[in-house]
Design a protein around this motif. Structure first.
Motif, mmCIF file in Angstrom:
data_model
loop_
_atom_site.group_PDB
_atom_site.id
_atom_site.type_symbol
_atom_site.label_atom_id
_atom_site.label_comp_id
_atom_site.label_asym_id
_atom_site.label_seq_id
_atom_site.Cartn_x
_atom_site.Cartn_y
_atom_site.Cartn_z
ATOM 1 N N VAL A 45 0.820 -1.224 0.000
ATOM 2 C CA VAL A 45 0.000 0.000 0.000
ATOM 3 C C VAL A 45 0.847 1.265 0.000
ATOM 4 O O VAL A 45 0.726 2.095 -0.901
ATOM 5 C CB VAL A 45 -0.980 0.018 1.209
ATOM 6 C CG1 VAL A 45 -1.783 1.313 1.219
ATOM 7 C CG2 VAL A 45 -1.889 -1.198 1.185
ATOM 8 N N HIS A 46 1.680 1.422 1.011
ATOM 9 C CA HIS A 46 2.392 2.686 1.182
ATOM 10 C C HIS A 46 3.241 3.064 -0.030
ATOM 11 O O HIS A 46 3.109 4.179 -0.566
ATOM 12 C CB HIS A 46 3.246 2.670 2.453
ATOM 13 C CG HIS A 46 3.853 3.996 2.760
ATOM 14 N ND1 HIS A 46 3.131 5.042 3.285
ATOM 15 C CD2 HIS A 46 5.108 4.471 2.572
ATOM 16 C CE1 HIS A 46 3.918 6.100 3.430
ATOM 17 N NE2 HIS A 46 5.121 5.782 3.003
ATOM 18 N N ILE A 47 4.078 2.158 -0.482
ATOM 19 C CA ILE A 47 4.952 2.501 -1.612
ATOM 20 C C ILE A 47 4.163 2.639 -2.914
ATOM 21 O O ILE A 47 4.224 3.694 -3.555
ATOM 22 C CB ILE A 47 6.119 1.497 -1.731
ATOM 23 C CG1 ILE A 47 7.051 1.678 -0.533
ATOM 24 C CG2 ILE A 47 6.868 1.700 -3.049
ATOM 25 C CD1 ILE A 47 8.157 0.652 -0.433
ATOM 26 N N PRO A 48 3.389 1.614 -3.332
ATOM 27 C CA PRO A 48 2.728 1.751 -4.641
ATOM 28 C C PRO A 48 1.588 2.774 -4.691
ATOM 29 O O PRO A 48 1.388 3.436 -5.710
ATOM 30 C CB PRO A 48 2.204 0.345 -4.930
ATOM 31 C CG PRO A 48 2.085 -0.309 -3.605
ATOM 32 C CD PRO A 48 3.162 0.290 -2.759
ATOM 33 N N ASP A 49 0.827 2.912 -3.621
ATOM 34 C CA ASP A 49 -0.350 3.780 -3.654
ATOM 35 C C ASP A 49 -0.095 5.203 -3.172
ATOM 36 O O ASP A 49 -0.790 6.131 -3.597
ATOM 37 C CB ASP A 49 -1.477 3.191 -2.805
ATOM 38 C CG ASP A 49 -2.046 1.907 -3.373
ATOM 39 O OD1 ASP A 49 -1.701 1.548 -4.520
ATOM 40 O OD2 ASP A 49 -2.832 1.247 -2.667
ATOM 41 N N ILE A 50 0.871 5.377 -2.285
ATOM 42 C CA ILE A 50 1.094 6.692 -1.682
ATOM 43 C C ILE A 50 2.382 7.329 -2.200
ATOM 44 O O ILE A 50 2.362 8.414 -2.777
ATOM 45 C CB ILE A 50 1.094 6.594 -0.138
ATOM 46 C CG1 ILE A 50 -0.273 6.090 0.336
ATOM 47 C CG2 ILE A 50 1.454 7.927 0.496
ATOM 48 C CD1 ILE A 50 -0.343 5.709 1.802
ATOM 49 N N VAL A 51 3.503 6.633 -2.022
ATOM 50 C CA VAL A 51 4.795 7.195 -2.415
ATOM 51 C C VAL A 51 4.905 7.349 -3.930
ATOM 52 O O VAL A 51 5.335 8.391 -4.418
ATOM 53 C CB VAL A 51 5.953 6.318 -1.881
ATOM 54 C CG1 VAL A 51 7.297 6.796 -2.414
ATOM 55 C CG2 VAL A 51 5.947 6.313 -0.353
ATOM 56 N N GLU A 52 4.516 6.316 -4.680
ATOM 57 C CA GLU A 52 4.713 6.330 -6.128
ATOM 58 C C GLU A 52 3.601 7.037 -6.907
ATOM 59 O O GLU A 52 3.722 7.212 -8.114
ATOM 60 C CB GLU A 52 4.890 4.895 -6.640
ATOM 61 C CG GLU A 52 6.183 4.276 -6.139
ATOM 62 C CD GLU A 52 6.389 2.851 -6.598
ATOM 63 O OE1 GLU A 52 5.454 2.243 -7.190
ATOM 64 O OE2 GLU A 52 7.491 2.316 -6.347
ATOM 65 N N GLN A 53 2.520 7.444 -6.226
ATOM 66 C CA GLN A 53 1.427 8.141 -6.917
ATOM 67 C C GLN A 53 0.934 9.341 -6.105
ATOM 68 O O GLN A 53 -0.252 9.457 -5.817
ATOM 69 C CB GLN A 53 0.276 7.163 -7.166
ATOM 70 C CG GLN A 53 0.686 5.980 -8.024
ATOM 71 C CD GLN A 53 -0.486 5.103 -8.353
ATOM 72 O OE1 GLN A 53 -1.399 5.544 -9.038
ATOM 73 N NE2 GLN A 53 -0.459 3.873 -7.875
ATOM 74 N N PRO A 54 1.819 10.242 -5.761
ATOM 75 C CA PRO A 54 1.418 11.359 -4.899
ATOM 76 C C PRO A 54 0.347 12.250 -5.513
ATOM 77 O O PRO A 54 -0.418 12.881 -4.785
ATOM 78 C CB PRO A 54 2.725 12.127 -4.675
ATOM 79 C CG PRO A 54 3.573 11.776 -5.861
ATOM 80 C CD PRO A 54 3.207 10.355 -6.196
ATOM 81 N N GLU A 55 0.268 12.285 -6.843
ATOM 82 C CA GLU A 55 -0.740 13.123 -7.500
ATOM 83 C C GLU A 55 -2.153 12.621 -7.251
ATOM 84 O O GLU A 55 -3.120 13.357 -7.453
ATOM 85 C CB GLU A 55 -0.465 13.213 -9.017
ATOM 86 C CG GLU A 55 -0.741 11.939 -9.794
ATOM 87 C CD GLU A 55 0.343 10.844 -9.685
ATOM 88 O OE1 GLU A 55 0.130 9.765 -10.261
ATOM 89 O OE2 GLU A 55 1.382 11.069 -9.038
ATOM 90 N N ARG A 56 -2.310 11.394 -6.800
ATOM 91 C CA ARG A 56 -3.636 10.827 -6.532
ATOM 92 C C ARG A 56 -4.065 10.994 -5.077
ATOM 93 O O ARG A 56 -5.202 10.696 -4.742
ATOM 94 C CB ARG A 56 -3.630 9.333 -6.871
ATOM 95 C CG ARG A 56 -3.460 9.076 -8.347
ATOM 96 C CD ARG A 56 -3.384 7.619 -8.668
ATOM 97 N NE ARG A 56 -4.506 6.891 -8.102
ATOM 98 C CZ ARG A 56 -4.671 5.574 -8.189
ATOM 99 N NH1 ARG A 56 -3.783 4.845 -8.809
ATOM 100 N NH2 ARG A 56 -5.701 4.997 -7.648
ATOM 101 N N ILE A 57 -3.169 11.474 -4.231
ATOM 102 C CA ILE A 57 -3.468 11.565 -2.793
ATOM 103 C C ILE A 57 -4.033 12.948 -2.480
ATOM 104 O O ILE A 57 -3.363 13.969 -2.652
ATOM 105 C CB ILE A 57 -2.191 11.313 -1.960
ATOM 106 C CG1 ILE A 57 -1.547 9.982 -2.313
ATOM 107 C CG2 ILE A 57 -2.495 11.407 -0.460
ATOM 108 C CD1 ILE A 57 -2.418 8.767 -2.044
ATOM 109 N N TYR A 58 -5.260 12.991 -1.996
ATOM 110 C CA TYR A 58 -5.903 14.248 -1.621
ATOM 111 C C TYR A 58 -5.909 14.477 -0.117
ATOM 112 O O TYR A 58 -6.136 15.584 0.341
ATOM 113 C CB TYR A 58 -7.333 14.302 -2.185
ATOM 114 C CG TYR A 58 -7.317 14.499 -3.687
ATOM 115 C CD1 TYR A 58 -7.304 15.784 -4.215
ATOM 116 C CD2 TYR A 58 -7.237 13.423 -4.545
ATOM 117 C CE1 TYR A 58 -7.244 15.979 -5.589
ATOM 118 C CE2 TYR A 58 -7.167 13.602 -5.924
ATOM 119 C CZ TYR A 58 -7.177 14.886 -6.431
ATOM 120 O OH TYR A 58 -7.102 15.072 -7.800
#
Length: 106
Positions: free
Chosen positions: A86-99
């Motif tokens: 979760v943390h690396i693929p969803d948060i770290v590697e896709q910061p433009e998707r995190i609101y």
């Protein structure tokens, strides 16, 4: 809500300007937001259901969707797998998707 759109419109929810959805807004049958919540195991089914209902209500209110258009899933991820799954693929590697960014680092 725009005057030209009825509350019972199955397409309720504005298309993104410039997107294909915007160009085909009157032609599509449904706009269906599906939200996935990832969390550690340990919450009860009642807690997960309450969370899903609260998220669905907020999506309907904020984005002007009908209840029948919104679905919410809960995906349990073991704590030992959180960083890799979760943390690396969803948060770290896709910061433009995190609101809403987490307040932790790993």
């Amino acid at each position: 809500m725009p005057a030209d759109r009825k509350r019972d419109d199955p397409d309720a929810g504005p298309p993104v300007p410039g997107s294909n959805a915007s160009k085909n807004h009157g032609k599509r049958k449904h706009t269906v937001p599906h939200i996935v919540v990832k969390l550690w195991p340990g919450k009860t089914d009642a807690q997960k259901k309450e969370l899903a209902e609260a998220i669905a209500r907020q999506v309907m209110e904020t984005l002007d969707y009908q209840e029948k258009s919104v679905s919410v899933a809960v995906e349990e991820v073991e704590q030992a797998r959180w960083r890799e799954d979760v943390h690396i693929p969803d948060i770290v590697e896709q910061p433009e998707r995190i609101y809403k960014k987490p307040g932790y680092t790993m």
